[in-house]
Design a protein around this motif. Structure first.
Motif, PDB file in Angstrom:
ATOM      1  N   VAL A  16       0.831  -1.207   0.000  1.00  0.00           N
ATOM      2  CA  VAL A  16       0.000   0.000   0.000  1.00  0.00           C
ATOM      3  C   VAL A  16       0.866   1.258   0.000  1.00  0.00           C
ATOM      4  CG1 VAL A  16      -1.574   1.366   1.435  1.00  0.00           C
ATOM      5  CG2 VAL A  16      -2.018  -1.051   1.076  1.00  0.00           C
ATOM      6  N   ARG A  17       0.497   2.230  -0.833  1.00  0.00           N
ATOM      7  CA  ARG A  17       1.289   3.455  -0.956  1.00  0.00           C
ATOM      8  C   ARG A  17       0.597   4.665  -0.337  1.00  0.00           C
ATOM      9  NH1 ARG A  17       6.165   3.250  -1.512  1.00  0.00           N
ATOM     10  NH2 ARG A  17       6.144   5.338  -2.448  1.00  0.00           N
ATOM     11  N   SER A  18      -0.622   4.494   0.146  1.00  0.00           N
ATOM     12  CA  SER A  18      -1.368   5.630   0.693  1.00  0.00           C
ATOM     13  C   SER A  18      -1.895   5.299   2.078  1.00  0.00           C
ATOM     14  CB  SER A  18      -2.506   5.983  -0.261  1.00  0.00           C
ATOM     15  OG  SER A  18      -3.740   5.988   0.341  1.00  0.00           O
ATOM     16  N   LEU A  19      -1.847   6.295   2.968  1.00  0.00           N
ATOM     17  CA  LEU A  19      -2.354   6.098   4.329  1.00  0.00           C
ATOM     18  C   LEU A  19      -3.853   5.849   4.325  1.00  0.00           C
ATOM     19  CD1 LEU A  19      -0.375   8.913   6.190  1.00  0.00           C
ATOM     20  CD2 LEU A  19      -0.002   6.445   6.373  1.00  0.00           C
ATOM     21  N   GLN A  20      -4.567   6.471   3.410  1.00  0.00           N
ATOM     22  CA  GLN A  20      -6.010   6.278   3.339  1.00  0.00           C
ATOM     23  C   GLN A  20      -6.348   4.826   2.960  1.00  0.00           C
ATOM     24  OE1 GLN A  20      -4.382   8.964   2.064  1.00  0.00           O
ATOM     25  NE2 GLN A  20      -5.119  10.348   3.683  1.00  0.00           N
ATOM     26  N   LYS A  21      -5.579   4.264   2.036  1.00  0.00           N
ATOM     27  CA  LYS A  21      -5.808   2.860   1.665  1.00  0.00           C
ATOM     28  C   LYS A  21      -5.402   1.924   2.794  1.00  0.00           C
ATOM     29  CE  LYS A  21      -5.450   3.429  -3.356  1.00  0.00           C
ATOM     30  NZ  LYS A  21      -4.700   3.076  -4.600  1.00  0.00           N
ATOM     31  N   LEU A  22      -4.368   2.317   3.528  1.00  0.00           N
ATOM     32  CA  LEU A  22      -3.945   1.512   4.669  1.00  0.00           C
ATOM     33  C   LEU A  22      -5.037   1.528   5.742  1.00  0.00           C
ATOM     34  CD1 LEU A  22      -1.431  -0.155   5.451  1.00  0.00           C
ATOM     35  CD2 LEU A  22      -0.599   1.839   6.693  1.00  0.00           C
ATOM     36  N   ARG A  59       4.460  -0.161   8.246  1.00  0.00           N
ATOM     37  CA  ARG A  59       4.187   0.450   6.946  1.00  0.00           C
ATOM     38  C   ARG A  59       4.038   1.961   7.068  1.00  0.00           C
ATOM     39  NH1 ARG A  59       6.091   0.493   2.440  1.00  0.00           N
ATOM     40  NH2 ARG A  59       4.737   0.968   0.690  1.00  0.00           N
ATOM     41  N   VAL A  60       3.397   2.427   8.142  1.00  0.00           N
ATOM     42  CA  VAL A  60       3.282   3.869   8.364  1.00  0.00           C
ATOM     43  C   VAL A  60       4.668   4.489   8.496  1.00  0.00           C
ATOM     44  CG1 VAL A  60       2.533   5.642   9.999  1.00  0.00           C
ATOM     45  CG2 VAL A  60       0.979   3.777   9.401  1.00  0.00           C
ATOM     46  N   ILE A  61       5.551   3.820   9.244  1.00  0.00           N
ATOM     47  CA  ILE A  61       6.918   4.341   9.428  1.00  0.00           C
ATOM     48  C   ILE A  61       7.662   4.373   8.097  1.00  0.00           C
ATOM     49  CG2 ILE A  61       9.133   3.987  10.582  1.00  0.00           C
ATOM     50  CD1 ILE A  61       7.522   2.537  12.822  1.00  0.00           C
ATOM     51  N   ALA A  62       7.569   3.284   7.339  1.00  0.00           N
ATOM     52  CA  ALA A  62       8.277   3.212   6.052  1.00  0.00           C
ATOM     53  C   ALA A  62       7.791   4.303   5.101  1.00  0.00           C
ATOM     54  CB  ALA A  62       8.083   1.832   5.431  1.00  0.00           C
ATOM     55  N   LEU A  63       6.469   4.526   5.044  1.00  0.00           N
ATOM     56  CA  LEU A  63       5.931   5.577   4.180  1.00  0.00           C
ATOM     57  C   LEU A  63       6.398   6.956   4.646  1.00  0.00           C
ATOM     58  CD1 LEU A  63       2.269   4.294   3.640  1.00  0.00           C
ATOM     59  CD2 LEU A  63       4.094   4.410   1.924  1.00  0.00           C
ATOM     60  N   SER A  64       6.457   7.154   5.959  1.00  0.00           N
ATOM     61  CA  SER A  64       6.926   8.436   6.500  1.00  0.00           C
ATOM     62  C   SER A  64       8.385   8.666   6.129  1.00  0.00           C
ATOM     63  CB  SER A  64       6.756   8.446   8.024  1.00  0.00           C
ATOM     64  OG  SER A  64       5.407   8.262   8.394  1.00  0.00           O
ATOM     65  N   GLU A  65       9.192   7.630   6.236  1.00  0.00           N
ATOM     66  CA  GLU A  65      10.607   7.716   5.847  1.00  0.00           C
ATOM     67  C   GLU A  65      10.756   8.062   4.375  1.00  0.00           C
ATOM     68  OE1 GLU A  65      12.629   4.068   6.604  1.00  0.00           O
ATOM     69  OE2 GLU A  65      13.644   4.831   8.372  1.00  0.00           O
ATOM     70  N   GLU A  66      10.014   7.343   3.544  1.00  0.00           N
ATOM     71  CA  GLU A  66      10.125   7.522   2.097  1.00  0.00           C
ATOM     72  C   GLU A  66       9.757   8.947   1.690  1.00  0.00           C
ATOM     73  OE1 GLU A  66       7.733   4.590   0.178  1.00  0.00           O
ATOM     74  OE2 GLU A  66       8.786   2.898   1.132  1.00  0.00           O
ATOM     75  N   ARG A  67       8.689   9.477   2.254  1.00  0.00           N
ATOM     76  CA  ARG A  67       8.238  10.804   1.855  1.00  0.00           C
ATOM     77  C   ARG A  67       9.170  11.891   2.369  1.00  0.00           C
ATOM     78  NH1 ARG A  67       1.973   8.861   2.333  1.00  0.00           N
ATOM     79  NH2 ARG A  67       2.114   7.680   0.384  1.00  0.00           N
ATOM     80  N   LEU A  68       9.732  11.656   3.534  1.00  0.00           N
ATOM     81  CA  LEU A  68      10.701  12.616   4.060  1.00  0.00           C
ATOM     82  C   LEU A  68      11.964  12.610   3.198  1.00  0.00           C
ATOM     83  CD1 LEU A  68      10.894  14.641   6.333  1.00  0.00           C
ATOM     84  CD2 LEU A  68      11.814  12.851   7.815  1.00  0.00           C
ATOM     85  N   LYS A  69      12.352  11.445   2.734  1.00  0.00           N
ATOM     86  CA  LYS A  69      13.534  11.345   1.871  1.00  0.00           C
ATOM     87  C   LYS A  69      13.293  12.012   0.526  1.00  0.00           C
ATOM     88  CE  LYS A  69      17.047   8.096   0.282  1.00  0.00           C
ATOM     89  NZ  LYS A  69      17.507   6.682   0.304  1.00  0.00           N
TER      90      LYS A  69
END
Length: 363
Positions: A16-22, A59-69
């Protein structure tokens, strides 16, 4: 939920790539787990629920990392771990548990590196907390959160903090120590979390008087059973006639077992694993330990049966069984659980005092 279904969920959450879908996925899986609560073995059901929570949080942490990067063009400046405290650290979250977490990172080697780490991890913590709220986890009312600087710092600062707590063991400091003993890294460098918890075990082994302070906090919550064996029920408000399962049954068991584990030097975070290690290490008899496991099963099941609601998009509960839920069968189960919990508290008090006397006598 069967093993294949759980594995499929974990794989889907990873994609999943979106928090809303998660969040939509979480709602779907929550309903599925809720349907299986009364038909599954309580400890196995609990393990699966917490594997599901861990997958969501990672998954929330990984998405947060990716977007910050993506925004800053660089990742974390130092190794770090995302810690779960409370029921998350013990692997005992309900379907609607809140956030109890912290962030610990490796010690910076320079002032510049410290400043960079502080900036990065403050921003990452904000993203993670916001993401977890979007997925339905309300923040901890006590502010045990990675956005709170007290729970976001390098290892050396965490060590300094817990040592200050142990050297000044007032009620609040000991409460924080017991919260920290349950810490478990759900993401990142697990050695950082283990090093922090080890600091408490080391100090307690060297200073047995600390066990007495911990005992006072541990016995604070009494089981919801009166002197004549009757249930202690809520007297007022919308929960009138119900029973506080969280603080009247579950927490007394969890707290008692945790202190016995600290006394025995058992480095486990889940209550189930702590009980099994106490039995295996000869710290408690098989019969008594099995009684504790049985009470834990009931407490986990009953706690997961308490009503919940969704407020501002977050799952919340007051942790109480309603008067309507207290059927004859449920009352019998609950009283059995509470009687074992009351016996456990007596056992803990006797065991801790005996251990303190023994350690002081050996000096």
């Amino acid at each position: 939920m069967d093993r294949l279904a759980l594995e499929r969920f974990q794989e889907e959450a990873f994609r999943v790539r979106s928090l809303q879908k998660l969040r939509a996925l979480r709602d779907q899986v929550n309903e599925e787990f809720g349907r299986h609560l009364l038909f599954g073995e309580a400890l196995e059901w609990n393990r699966e629920v917490n594997a599901y929570h861990d997958a969501l949080i990672r998954r929330v942490i990984a998405l947060s990392e990716e977007r910050l990067k993506e925004e800053q063009g660089k990742g974390a400046p130092l190794p770090y771990a995302f810690l779960l405290f409370g029921s998350g650290g013990r692997g005992e979250q309900t379907l609607w548990s809140d956030q109890d977490n912290g962030l610990i990172y490796a010690d910076p080697s320079s002032v510049d590196e410290r400043l960079e780490a502080e900036r990065y991890f403050a921003e990452l913590a904000a993203r993670i907390t916001e993401g977890l709220e979007t997925v339905g986890y309300p923040p901890c009312h006590g502010q045990v959160l990675c956005t709170n600087e007290q729970w976001r710092k390098p290892l050396q600062d965490y060590r300094r903090m817990v040592n200050e707590w142990m050297q000044e063991p007032d009620w609040e400091h000991v409460r924080y120590l017991l919260i920290t003993v349950d810490a478990c890294a759900v993401y990142g460098d697990e050695t950082l979390g283990r090093a922090l918890v080890e600091e408490i075990y080391r100090y307690t082994a060297a200073c047995p008087a600390m066990l007495e302070y911990m005992l006072c906090n541990t016995l604070h919550h009494k089981v919801s059973l009166g002197v004549f064996g009757q249930l202690i029920k809520e007297r007022y408000g919308e929960d009138a006639g119900g029973v506080d399962v969280k603080y009247g049954a579950y927490i007394p068991i969890v707290n008692g077992i945790r202190l016995l584990a600290v006394e025995a030097g058992i480095r486990r975070s889940s209550t189930e694993e702590r009980i099994k290690a106490l039995i295996a290490g000869g710290h408690v008899s098989e019969e008594i330990g099995q009684d504790w496991l049985g009470a834990l099963k009931l407490a986990l099941k009953l706690r997961s049966m308490t009503p919940y609601q969704i407020e501002e998009g977050r799952y919340v509960t007051r942790g109480k069984l309603t008067a309507d839920q207290l059927t004859k069968e449920r009352v019998t189960e609950l009283k059995h659980c509470l009687r074992i919990g009351a016996d456990l508290q007596k056992y803990v008090k006797k065991s801790i005092h005996k251990e303190i006397d023994k350690r002081l006598g050996d000096r």
